[in-house]
Write a protein that holds these residues in place. Sequence first.
Motif, PDB file in Angstrom:
ATOM      1  N   ASP A  16       0.831  -1.195   0.000  1.00 38.44           N
ATOM      2  CA  ASP A  16       0.000   0.000   0.000  1.00 38.44           C
ATOM      3  C   ASP A  16       0.872   1.254   0.000  1.00 38.44           C
ATOM      4  O   ASP A  16       2.096   1.180  -0.012  1.00 38.44           O
ATOM      5  N   ALA A  17       0.243   2.412   0.067  1.00 38.93           N
ATOM      6  CA  ALA A  17       0.944   3.693  -0.050  1.00 38.93           C
ATOM      7  C   ALA A  17       1.996   3.892   1.028  1.00 38.93           C
ATOM      8  O   ALA A  17       2.885   4.718   0.878  1.00 38.93           O
ATOM      9  N   ALA A  18       1.914   3.150   2.103  1.00 40.34           N
ATOM     10  CA  ALA A  18       2.870   3.313   3.199  1.00 40.34           C
ATOM     11  C   ALA A  18       4.275   2.844   2.837  1.00 40.34           C
ATOM     12  O   ALA A  18       5.201   3.057   3.605  1.00 40.34           O
ATOM     13  N   ILE A  19       4.447   2.225   1.682  1.00 42.61           N
ATOM     14  CA  ILE A  19       5.776   1.772   1.293  1.00 42.61           C
ATOM     15  C   ILE A  19       6.710   2.987   1.211  1.00 42.61           C
ATOM     16  O   ILE A  19       6.365   4.014   0.656  1.00 42.61           O
ATOM     17  N   ASP A  20       7.869   2.851   1.830  1.00 40.38           N
ATOM     18  CA  ASP A  20       8.818   3.961   1.923  1.00 40.38           C
ATOM     19  C   ASP A  20      10.152   3.516   1.336  1.00 40.38           C
ATOM     20  O   ASP A  20      10.750   2.547   1.804  1.00 40.38           O
ATOM     21  N   LEU A  21      10.598   4.198   0.319  1.00 39.82           N
ATOM     22  CA  LEU A  21      11.850   3.830  -0.331  1.00 39.82           C
ATOM     23  C   LEU A  21      13.077   4.375   0.388  1.00 39.82           C
ATOM     24  O   LEU A  21      14.196   4.070   0.004  1.00 39.82           O
ATOM     25  N   ALA A  22      12.895   5.165   1.442  1.00 33.70           N
ATOM     26  CA  ALA A  22      14.040   5.754   2.154  1.00 33.70           C
ATOM     27  C   ALA A  22      14.987   4.684   2.677  1.00 33.70           C
ATOM     28  O   ALA A  22      16.214   4.843   2.597  1.00 33.70           O
ATOM     29  N   LEU A  40       2.365   2.552  -4.222  1.00 33.63           N
ATOM     30  CA  LEU A  40       3.517   3.457  -4.216  1.00 33.63           C
ATOM     31  C   LEU A  40       3.160   4.749  -4.939  1.00 33.63           C
ATOM     32  O   LEU A  40       2.664   4.727  -6.061  1.00 33.63           O
ATOM     33  N   ASN A  41       3.394   5.905  -4.281  1.00 33.44           N
ATOM     34  CA  ASN A  41       3.000   7.164  -4.912  1.00 33.44           C
ATOM     35  C   ASN A  41       4.153   8.111  -5.184  1.00 33.44           C
ATOM     36  O   ASN A  41       3.935   9.181  -5.740  1.00 33.44           O
ATOM     37  N   THR A  42       5.380   7.741  -4.814  1.00 30.14           N
ATOM     38  CA  THR A  42       6.511   8.617  -5.109  1.00 30.14           C
ATOM     39  C   THR A  42       7.796   7.813  -5.270  1.00 30.14           C
ATOM     40  O   THR A  42       7.988   6.791  -4.619  1.00 30.14           O
ATOM     41  N   LEU A  43       8.652   8.314  -6.145  1.00 29.86           N
ATOM     42  CA  LEU A  43       9.977   7.746  -6.355  1.00 29.86           C
ATOM     43  C   LEU A  43      11.055   8.746  -5.945  1.00 29.86           C
ATOM     44  O   LEU A  43      12.225   8.554  -6.243  1.00 29.86           O
ATOM     45  N   ASP A  44      10.658   9.802  -5.253  1.00 27.53           N
ATOM     46  CA  ASP A  44      11.578  10.883  -4.902  1.00 27.53           C
ATOM     47  C   ASP A  44      12.809  10.412  -4.148  1.00 27.53           C
ATOM     48  O   ASP A  44      13.900  10.943  -4.341  1.00 27.53           O
ATOM     49  N   ALA A  45      12.680   9.412  -3.295  1.00 28.90           N
ATOM     50  CA  ALA A  45      13.813   8.947  -2.483  1.00 28.90           C
ATOM     51  C   ALA A  45      14.961   8.428  -3.345  1.00 28.90           C
ATOM     52  O   ALA A  45      16.118   8.492  -2.928  1.00 28.90           O
ATOM     53  N   LEU A  46      14.656   7.959  -4.549  1.00 30.50           N
ATOM     54  CA  LEU A  46      15.719   7.433  -5.403  1.00 30.50           C
ATOM     55  C   LEU A  46      16.730   8.504  -5.795  1.00 30.50           C
ATOM     56  O   LEU A  46      17.892   8.200  -6.063  1.00 30.50           O
ATOM     57  N   ALA A  47      16.305   9.752  -5.820  1.00 33.38           N
ATOM     58  CA  ALA A  47      17.201  10.855  -6.191  1.00 33.38           C
ATOM     59  C   ALA A  47      18.056  11.321  -5.018  1.00 33.38           C
ATOM     60  O   ALA A  47      18.951  12.144  -5.195  1.00 33.38           O
ATOM     61  N   ASP A  48      17.809  10.764  -3.832  1.00 33.83           N
ATOM     62  CA  ASP A  48      18.542  11.194  -2.634  1.00 33.83           C
ATOM     63  C   ASP A  48      19.857  10.462  -2.430  1.00 33.83           C
ATOM     64  O   ASP A  48      20.491  10.615  -1.393  1.00 33.83           O
ATOM     65  N   ARG A  49      20.256   9.665  -3.391  1.00 30.35           N
ATOM     66  CA  ARG A  49      21.477   8.884  -3.235  1.00 30.35           C
ATOM     67  C   ARG A  49      22.320   8.964  -4.501  1.00 30.35           C
ATOM     68  O   ARG A  49      21.794   8.862  -5.607  1.00 30.35           O
ATOM     69  N   THR A  53      26.156   2.229  -9.011  1.00 33.02           N
ATOM     70  CA  THR A  53      25.867   1.131  -9.922  1.00 33.02           C
ATOM     71  C   THR A  53      24.662   1.519 -10.763  1.00 33.02           C
ATOM     72  O   THR A  53      23.880   2.388 -10.396  1.00 33.02           O
ATOM     73  N   ALA A  54      24.530   0.848 -11.909  1.00 37.90           N
ATOM     74  CA  ALA A  54      23.370   1.083 -12.762  1.00 37.90           C
ATOM     75  C   ALA A  54      22.116   0.596 -12.036  1.00 37.90           C
ATOM     76  O   ALA A  54      22.149  -0.385 -11.304  1.00 37.90           O
ATOM     77  N   LEU A  55      21.028   1.314 -12.215  1.00 34.77           N
ATOM     78  CA  LEU A  55      19.776   0.989 -11.539  1.00 34.77           C
ATOM     79  C   LEU A  55      18.666   0.799 -12.564  1.00 34.77           C
ATOM     80  O   LEU A  55      18.537   1.573 -13.512  1.00 34.77           O
ATOM     81  N   SER A  56      17.856  -0.236 -12.335  1.00 38.18           N
ATOM     82  CA  SER A  56      16.618  -0.431 -13.073  1.00 38.18           C
ATOM     83  C   SER A  56      15.480  -0.325 -12.068  1.00 38.18           C
ATOM     84  O   SER A  56      15.564  -0.886 -10.974  1.00 38.18           O
ATOM     85  N   CYS A  57      14.450   0.405 -12.434  1.00 40.27           N
ATOM     86  CA  CYS A  57      13.335   0.673 -11.528  1.00 40.27           C
ATOM     87  C   CYS A  57      12.032   0.296 -12.232  1.00 40.27           C
ATOM     88  O   CYS A  57      11.611   0.974 -13.163  1.00 40.27           O
ATOM     89  N   VAL A  73      18.510  10.864 -10.965  1.00 44.60           N
ATOM     90  CA  VAL A  73      19.053   9.568 -10.570  1.00 44.60           C
ATOM     91  C   VAL A  73      20.135   9.188 -11.575  1.00 44.60           C
ATOM     92  O   VAL A  73      19.829   8.831 -12.718  1.00 44.60           O
ATOM     93  N   PRO A  74      21.413   9.284 -11.151  1.00 38.90           N
ATOM     94  CA  PRO A  74      22.475   8.933 -12.078  1.00 38.90           C
ATOM     95  C   PRO A  74      22.452   7.429 -12.371  1.00 38.90           C
ATOM     96  O   PRO A  74      22.075   6.634 -11.515  1.00 38.90           O
ATOM     97  N   ARG A  75      22.790   7.066 -13.587  1.00 37.60           N
ATOM     98  CA  ARG A  75      22.920   5.664 -13.983  1.00 37.60           C
ATOM     99  C   ARG A  75      21.591   4.910 -13.988  1.00 37.60           C
ATOM    100  O   ARG A  75      21.564   3.703 -13.805  1.00 37.60           O
ATOM    101  N   LEU A  76      20.490   5.636 -14.165  1.00 34.33           N
ATOM    102  CA  LEU A  76      19.186   4.985 -14.279  1.00 34.33           C
ATOM    103  C   LEU A  76      19.084   4.397 -15.686  1.00 34.33           C
ATOM    104  O   LEU A  76      19.031   5.132 -16.671  1.00 34.33           O
ATOM    105  N   GLN A  77      19.076   3.069 -15.767  1.00 34.34           N
ATOM    106  CA  GLN A  77      19.061   2.410 -17.077  1.00 34.34           C
ATOM    107  C   GLN A  77      17.654   2.169 -17.603  1.00 34.34           C
ATOM    108  O   GLN A  77      17.378   2.396 -18.770  1.00 34.34           O
ATOM    109  N   ASN A  78      16.792   1.637 -16.737  1.00 32.38           N
ATOM    110  CA  ASN A  78      15.448   1.252 -17.150  1.00 32.38           C
ATOM    111  C   ASN A  78      14.443   1.731 -16.116  1.00 32.38           C
ATOM    112  O   ASN A  78      14.725   1.693 -14.920  1.00 32.38           O
ATOM    113  N   VAL A  79      13.274   2.112 -16.608  1.00 38.59           N
ATOM    114  CA  VAL A  79      12.178   2.446 -15.697  1.00 38.59           C
ATOM    115  C   VAL A  79      10.872   2.049 -16.382  1.00 38.59           C
ATOM    116  O   VAL A  79      10.684   2.280 -17.572  1.00 38.59           O
TER     117      VAL A  79
END
Length: 190
Positions: A16-22, A40-49, A53-57, A73-79
């Motif tokens: 549910d929405a409570a999922i936290d990517l932090a 899930l309603n936000t991906l903002d936490a991904l930009a905080d790091r 390595t390459a990341l797929s989301c 998000v540096p090195r974001l390969q796939n979304v």
Amino acid sequence: MDRCSNLQVLTAVGCDAAIDLADVIRIESLRSLNVRDSGLNTLDALADRPWTTALSCYTPRNRITDVASLTRVPRLQNVDLTGNPLSEHSYRTVVPALREQGTRVLLSGELEWKVTRHLHEQGIPVSCYRKKETFTLCLPGLELTEFPDFGHVKIPEKEVESLLSGNPERAFHFFPDVFESGPGSAHKGP
């Protein structure tokens, strides 16, 4: 999360929405994040790091509206953003910017995106997506069903188009196994 320091692939289904990517972004070895059929309603936490390595989301069929943070998000390969109620800005401006940066983006077609966005704006948490030539509706998250990754309803294009006008609660009628006689009497079922 300290015990998961070598985790490279994280998959979550039906959250549910409570999922936290932090907490997730602290896993330095993470290379693939998969959150599907969730709230899930936000991906903002991904930009905080600063990803080394390459990341797929992969986040199909969630409640994400704004993806501007993904451009940081540096090195974001796939979304994968299929079946999300993206804002007009995210759909028309941010996604092309991500593609220009070299990110492979999977995205709903215009009709599915408009329907999903319209329904979510009306408070109806139903997502529309297309799999091959078939239009499909689903209920992301556990709010309305115990099995958000199953029971996706195939509907004809004419029915998809009709969801853009009229009573948006009509979308619930495509889920007879979940709703006995409308959203007010929802029962959870397989």
